[in-house]
Design a protein around this motif. Structure first.
Motif, short mmCIF file in Angstrom:
data_model
loop_
_atom_site.label_atom_id
_atom_site.label_comp_id
_atom_site.label_asym_id
_atom_site.label_seq_id
_atom_site.Cartn_x
_atom_site.Cartn_y
_atom_site.Cartn_z
N TYR A 136 -7.18 6.59 -0.28
CA TYR A 136 -6.13 7.31 -1.01
C TYR A 136 -4.90 6.43 -1.22
CZ TYR A 136 -9.03 11.33 0.20
OH TYR A 136 -10.09 12.22 0.34
N PHE A 137 -5.03 5.15 -0.91
CA PHE A 137 -3.96 4.15 -1.06
C PHE A 137 -2.85 4.32 -0.03
CE2 PHE A 137 -5.81 5.00 -5.24
CZ PHE A 137 -6.38 3.77 -5.48
N ARG A 138 -3.12 5.08 1.03
CA ARG A 138 -2.14 5.28 2.09
C ARG A 138 -2.14 4.10 3.05
NH1 ARG A 138 -4.38 11.32 3.23
NH2 ARG A 138 -6.15 10.00 3.79
N THR A 139 -0.97 3.65 3.43
CA THR A 139 -0.84 2.63 4.46
C THR A 139 -0.76 3.31 5.82
OG1 THR A 139 1.58 2.59 4.47
CG2 THR A 139 0.48 1.22 2.81
N ASN A 140 -0.47 2.55 6.86
CA ASN A 140 -0.32 3.14 8.19
C ASN A 140 1.03 3.83 8.36
OD1 ASN A 140 0.81 0.39 8.13
ND2 ASN A 140 1.32 0.77 10.29
N LEU A 141 1.93 3.71 7.38
CA LEU A 141 3.27 4.30 7.48
C LEU A 141 3.39 5.51 6.56
CD1 LEU A 141 5.41 1.02 7.43
CD2 LEU A 141 4.58 2.31 9.42
N PRO A 142 4.09 6.54 6.99
CA PRO A 142 4.21 7.74 6.16
C PRO A 142 4.96 7.46 4.85
CG PRO A 142 5.73 7.84 8.03
CD PRO A 142 4.82 6.67 8.27
N ASP A 143 4.46 8.04 3.76
CA ASP A 143 5.09 7.97 2.44
C ASP A 143 5.15 6.55 1.88
OD1 ASP A 143 5.62 10.77 2.45
OD2 ASP A 143 7.38 10.41 3.71
N VAL A 144 4.28 5.67 2.36
CA VAL A 144 4.21 4.30 1.86
C VAL A 144 2.78 4.03 1.39
CG1 VAL A 144 4.51 1.84 2.34
CG2 VAL A 144 6.02 3.53 3.42
N TYR A 145 2.66 3.60 0.13
CA TYR A 145 1.36 3.38 -0.49
C TYR A 145 1.30 1.96 -1.06
CZ TYR A 145 1.35 8.50 -0.35
OH TYR A 145 1.42 9.80 0.06
N ALA A 146 0.09 1.49 -1.31
CA ALA A 146 -0.07 0.17 -1.94
C ALA A 146 -1.20 0.23 -2.95
CB ALA A 146 -0.35 -0.91 -0.90
N ILE A 147 -1.00 -0.45 -4.09
CA ILE A 147 -2.01 -0.48 -5.15
C ILE A 147 -2.04 -1.87 -5.79
CG2 ILE A 147 -2.04 1.97 -5.78
CD1 ILE A 147 0.06 1.39 -7.91
N GLY A 148 -3.14 -2.15 -6.48
CA GLY A 148 -3.23 -3.39 -7.25
C GLY A 148 -3.61 -4.60 -6.41
N ASP A 149 -3.20 -5.76 -6.90
CA ASP A 149 -3.59 -7.04 -6.29
C ASP A 149 -3.20 -7.18 -4.84
OD1 ASP A 149 -4.33 -7.58 -8.89
OD2 ASP A 149 -3.38 -9.55 -8.96
N CYS A 150 -2.11 -6.52 -4.43
CA CYS A 150 -1.60 -6.71 -3.07
C CYS A 150 -2.30 -5.81 -2.06
CB CYS A 150 -0.09 -6.46 -3.02
SG CYS A 150 0.39 -4.73 -3.31
N ALA A 151 -3.11 -4.86 -2.52
CA ALA A 151 -3.72 -3.85 -1.64
C ALA A 151 -5.10 -4.29 -1.16
CB ALA A 151 -3.82 -2.52 -2.37
#
Length: 450
Positions: A264-279
């Motif tokens: 779901y593009f969720r990181t280990n931190l709340p309300d922080v997501y990552a998408i694209g080349d860096c994910a």
């Protein structure tokens, strides 16, 4: 849904797609897109055409400048130096502080470097950002000889760029053929021949040892691992890209090569997501996909999926579907669908056809037992995306694909009907008597949309 401030770091295809789709789904959200590279979104794949004189920078911007204000998407050109995840704030290079409710990290890639001696010399660089293009303009002004290192897509693009200015290019590729870690042998050899035909000094099985310079710290040549010295005034290091996450490495954010995320593009931190080349997915979306997908098409899909999840009550996991990519090798267009690995797996059969001029080719991979289509490569032959999306998803047998191959073509009018020769060759190799079907995929597609 209560009003929230969504801050997106990165204005590439992933970040901008996410911003636009959030706005479509949520009229009240406050959206801020931050990028230090440029203020406005541009087509990164078009950078080479600016250098070659086919386009101006303004032509690479898909939207007019007024588009962003009209759609209430705020843009800020700034570099983010520190992220305070605990207090949900960003600190810019100029000291400005920005607060967020939801943070989307879409920081893209940067050129991969592996610490060759001399890579810090003036005239040595990679190519990814708009700033890299500006540096390349400066570094190549008035030069006569260049060396490009790395047998991938960025390497061949840079070779073409330099050649367009009549700069002599020596192209160092450590593999036996161009990009043969991705392309099957026949396709790799075809592209290698094509590179040579365009006046590029292609050196296969050749690795860079060091880059040499003068007393002014300006590049003057390279030395290979075979101890050959090649003089040049510019070196392009194009061995790939890596996620642009250096400023996040010593934070509480979980990272590996990229920013670690779930489906779901969720990181280990709340309300922080990552998408694209860096994910980087903790678990690959499916068996044929990589954990890091640094491709324009997947970047767009990731932006769309995350925007949906940020604005709907029932989030959905990333479902990328059939793998697709495209590129150009000088004037030969390339498309790939599904699973076409460089080395054929034991449970797979393949059929390859190439025209006598070596400029058009097509490959079909299919299951050895069921003959279900698994993947397709095409060179110099435009294929209809929807056709192979359906064929692979619906598990067509290779016979079905062959019988409707004329409907898969997306070539201009009066283009040679290569499909007839392909079917004939397939029949000869496999002892079959297939003919083009009268009921077409296109008729079926039109009917499904009616």
């Amino acid at each position: 849904m209560s009003k929230q401030k969504i801050v997106i770091i990165g204005n590439g295809i992933s970040g901008i797609t996410c911003a636009r789709e959030v706005r479509k789904n949520d009229a009240s959200a406050e959206i801020l897109v931050i990028s230090g590279e440029t203020k406005y979104f541009f087509s990164r794949t078009a950078l080479m055409y600016i250098y070659m004189g086919h386009m101006q920078y303004e032509h690479t911007q898909p939207y007019e400048d007024w588009f962003w204000e009209k759609n209430r998407i705020e843009l800020l050109q700034a570099w983010i130096e520190i992220i305070d995840f605990q207090h949900k704030k960003l600190i810019c290079h100029n000291g400005k502080t920005i607060h967020y409710d939801v943070l989307v990290l879409a920081t893209g890639s940067k050129p991969l470097m592996i610490n060759w001696p001399g890579q810090q010399l003036t005239g040595v660089q990679g190519l990814y950002s708009y700033q890299d293009l500006q540096l390349m303009e400066k570094n190549t002004a008035g030069i006569q000889k260049a060396v490009v290192v790395g047998g991938g897509l960025i390497g061949i693009e840079m070779a073409e760029m330099l050649a367009s200015r009549d700069i002599q290019v020596t192209f160092l590729v450590r593999e036996a053929e161009f990009w043969d870690n991705v392309l099957p042998e026949e396709e790799a050899k075809m592209v290698s021949r094509h590179i040579l035909e365009h006046g590029i000094d292609l050196r296969l099985n050749t690795e860079l040892e060091e880059i040499t310079g003068n007393q002014n710290h300006q590049v003057v040549g390279v030395k290979t691992k075979d101890q050959e010295s090649i003089s040049c005034e510019f070196v392009g290091l194009c061995i790939g890209v890596t996620p642009n996450i250096e400023f996040l490495k010593d934070t509480e954010l979980d990272t590996n090569k990229g920013i670690l995320i779930d489906a779901y593009f969720r990181t280990n931190l709340p309300d922080v997501y990552a998408i694209g080349d860096c994910a980087e997915f903790r678990k690959s979306p499916n068996s044929n996909r990589k954990n890091i997908e640094q491709v324009w098409y997947t970047g767009r899909m990731q932006g769309e999926t995350l925007a949906y999840n940020l604005t709907q009550e029932n989030p959905i996991p990333y479902q990328p579907g059939v793998w697709f990519n495209s590129a150009k090798f000088f004037d030969i267009e390339y498309q790939t669908y599904g699973n076409v690995p460089a080395k054929l797996p034991e449970d797979m059969e393949t059929f390859y056809w190439e025209d006598e001029k070596g400029k058009v080719a097509i490959r079909f991979n299919f299951s050895k037992h069921s003959e279900v289509i698994q993947g397709v490569n095409a060179f110099g032959w435009r294929l209809r995306h929807e056709f192979f999306d359906h064929a692979i998803n619906e598990e067509w047998r290779v016979d079905q694909v062959m019988e409707q191959l004329d409907q898969a073509s997306f070539n201009p009018e009066f283009y040679k009907p290569f499909y007839r020769r392909v079917i004939q060759s397939f029949n000869e190799q496999h002892g079959k008597h297939l003919k083009p079907k009268k009921t077409s995929f296109i008729q079926r597609l039109i009917g499904s949309r009616a």
